[in-house]
Design a protein around this motif. Structure first.
Motif, PDB file in Angstrom:
ATOM      1  N   THR A   2      71.714 115.880 -27.099  1.00  0.00           N
ATOM      2  CA  THR A   2      71.171 115.002 -25.841  1.00  0.00           C
ATOM      3  C   THR A   2      69.803 114.023 -26.185  1.00  0.00           C
ATOM      4  OG1 THR A   2      72.233 116.538 -24.539  1.00  0.00           O
ATOM      5  CG2 THR A   2      70.974 115.047 -23.286  1.00  0.00           C
ATOM      6  N   GLN A   5      68.653 112.927 -20.271  1.00  0.00           N
ATOM      7  CA  GLN A   5      69.360 113.614 -19.420  1.00  0.00           C
ATOM      8  C   GLN A   5      68.644 113.384 -17.900  1.00  0.00           C
ATOM      9  OE1 GLN A   5      71.960 116.136 -19.488  1.00  0.00           O
ATOM     10  NE2 GLN A   5      71.825 115.813 -17.515  1.00  0.00           N
ATOM     11  N   SER A  25      74.338 112.385 -18.712  1.00  0.00           N
ATOM     12  CA  SER A  25      73.539 112.728 -19.921  1.00  0.00           C
ATOM     13  C   SER A  25      74.069 111.590 -21.021  1.00  0.00           C
ATOM     14  CB  SER A  25      73.984 114.039 -20.751  1.00  0.00           C
ATOM     15  OG  SER A  25      75.222 114.020 -20.812  1.00  0.00           O
TER      16      SER A  25
END
Length: 269
Positions: A2, A5, A25
């Protein structure tokens, strides 16, 4: 992995709520699409992700180094009208301290070779968009934020941009705002619908490039078809190598069908 976020972010402009408790995300090498009606907050969300605005509630977390390597291409992105394409890119290359190899790669990637000596004001709309994209790519972004980059392009130009976005996504994540569901269905790994201030994630099949998508009149007919690799309501994904198609097929697509995406969006209301 990721890269960004967003956690329950909210944003108001005066008394108007633009975004309310939105989470999303963005992963490495993902294309994430934001769809919704005009005024639903798509551009505001891009600006928040880019750090141009600050959420009044919630947080936006970035993987180490990502916040310094974001680039945004706004709708109607500015270019330098009196400079040639090559002059504009060379000046930006010097500003961002990029080497000539990187510049040559971007020129080739954005297919600008034929117009390098043309002034910005003389470019067609399609080449203006390519130049604007090349300008932001010179920053070597880890995440590229695009606000309706295909707006105003003809069919051939849109198809060329789809190919270009897929190439870019091999090295950079993309967050894409688009009203073209065909473009979204063909490109996006993840789709969020912005509606009444909320950011709603669509449940999509995992992207596959080895399938052909078949549409049927209803789910019951689709469920009777054997050998489906993926089932999604009245749509099924069959192996792209399968040449014999079953009876009752309404349409065949190499990409996830835009009409399937539209039906998922409609089901949210």
């Amino acid at each position: 992995m990721t890269l960004i976020q967003a956690n329950a972010i909210s944003y108001r402009h005066h008394a108007k709520c633009i975004l309310d408790d939105c989470s999303l995300s963005v992963g490495a090498q993902e294309i994430v699409a934001l769809v919704g009606e005009n005024g639903s907050g798509k551009t505001t969300l891009l600006q928040l992700l880019a750090g141009m605005k600050t959420p009044q509630k919630g947080t936006i977390d970035y993987r180490d180094g990502v916040a310094e390597h974001l680039a945004m291409m706004p709708d109607k992105a500015p270019i330098y009208p009196d400079w040639s394409v090559y002059e504009a890119l060379c000046r930006l290359q010097n500003t961002y301290r990029q080497d000539s190899v990187h510049l040559d790669e971007i020129i080739e990637l954005c297919a600008l070779e034929k117009v390098l000596n043309q002034r910005g004001c003389a470019l067609s709309h399609g080449y203006r968009q390519r130049l604007a994209l090349a300008q932001v790519l010179l920053t070597s972004p880890q995440v590229l934020l695009l606000d309706e980059p295909s707006n105003g392009l003809d069919v051939a130009q849109r198809q060329a941009m789809k190919v270009l976005f897929k190439q870019i996504a091999q090295t950079s994540a993309i967050v894409l705002v688009s009203h073209d569901l065909g473009e979204v269905a063909a490109l996006a790994d993840r789709v969020y619908v912005l509606r009444e201030g909320r950011c709603l994630a669509l449940d999509l099949p995992e992207p596959r490039h080895d399938l052909q998508w078949l549409a049927f009149k209803n789910r019951h007919i689709a469920e009777q078809i054997p050998d489906a690799v993926v089932r999604d309501g009245r749509f099924i994904g069959l192996s792209a190598e399968q040449s014999m198609l079953p009876e009752g097929v309404l349409s065949v697509s190499q990409d996830y069908p835009a009409e399937a995406l539209q039906e998922k969006i409609d089901a949210l209301s």
